[in-house]
Design an enzyme around this catalytic site. Structure first.
Site, mmCIF file in Angstrom:
data_model
loop_
_atom_site.group_PDB
_atom_site.id
_atom_site.type_symbol
_atom_site.label_atom_id
_atom_site.label_comp_id
_atom_site.label_asym_id
_atom_site.label_seq_id
_atom_site.Cartn_x
_atom_site.Cartn_y
_atom_site.Cartn_z
ATOM 1 C CD GLU A 14 -2.845 -1.208 2.368
ATOM 2 O OE1 GLU A 14 -4.063 -1.447 2.233
ATOM 3 O OE2 GLU A 14 -2.301 -1.072 3.481
ATOM 4 C CG ASP A 195 -12.521 -7.507 -0.871
ATOM 5 O OD1 ASP A 195 -13.517 -7.529 -0.120
ATOM 6 O OD2 ASP A 195 -11.405 -7.103 -0.498
#
Length: 227
Positions: A14, A195
């Site tokens: 990230e 997701d």
């Protein structure tokens, strides 16, 4: 006065793109957290990876504030989508953050007596402008909820939606916002959807985690340029 921007990601993927764009000056390891001190887009930046979970995020954030005296905090990363209009790889900008695994009454009745923690209006506006300038990704402004588990069950997902009406779910943002609020430090949480937090979440996550992490990091790079 020169401002210092603190940037936190939970996982190395990230913050990888941000680190690649950083002119590194030095590093410090405090309580096991690595802090990269340098400049991005000519701005003073402290970049760190807090690890997964609320306690890690809170500890890392407090050190970022105490040791490095940051003026702003941006949390960048990925999340599971919880809103019908939020699609995979979309961006979510937090207008507020809260916990989905702590009762609302407990939040209200125990210190610091806050049911949720509001993102900083200036940082939210910067994030929106950065999205609109690039015109590359869909973005949404809304609630982000955090808890101590990866949501991959449709029934749990629906319960969280019914109780909190959030845009996405992850595991750190509310803790970062909580600590920032206590210290009166402006913050915003930026998430890209990896997701849909349902029964297919594990498969989607494995496919989109890196792509989504880069989508979020690119927005943060554009924000830094504008701050």
């Amino acid at each position: 006065m020169v401002k210092t921007i603190g940037i936190i990601g939970a996982m190395d993927l990230e913050i990888e793109l941000l680190r690649d764009n950083m002119k590194l000056i030095s590093k410090e390891n405090i309580a096991g957290f690595n802090y990269c001190i340098g400049r991005i887009e000519g701005k003073n930046v402290i970049l760190t990876c807090c690890g997964v979970g609320k306690v890690n995020a809170a500890c890392c954030t407090q050190i970022l504030i105490d040791r490095f005296k940051v003026d702003y905090i941006i949390n960048s990363g990925i999340a599971g989508g919880l809103h019908k209009e939020v699609k995979i790889c979309d961006l979510v900008i937090s207008d507020n953050v809260t916990y989905h695994d702590v009762r609302k009454n407990q939040m209200r009745s125990c210190f610091p007596f806050k049911e949720y923690f509001e993102g900083d209006k200036y940082l939210i506006d910067v994030a929106i402008k950065a999205c609109e300038i690039t015109k590359k990704e869909n973005y949404h402004v809304g609630r982000i909820v955090s808890g101590e588990y990866f949501v991959s069950d449709k029934n749990i997902k629906n319960n969280i939606i019914e109780e909190y009406n959030p845009h996405c779910v992850e595991m750190e943002g509310a803790a970062i916002g909580h600590v920032a609020y206590l210290n009166k430090i402006p913050f915003v949480v930026i998430r890209s959807i990896s997701d849909n937090a349902d029964n297919d979440a594990n498969m989607d996550y494995d496919t989109f985690e890196k792509i989504s992490a880069e989508v979020s990091a690119k927005l943060v790079l554009n924000m830094i340029d504008m701050i």
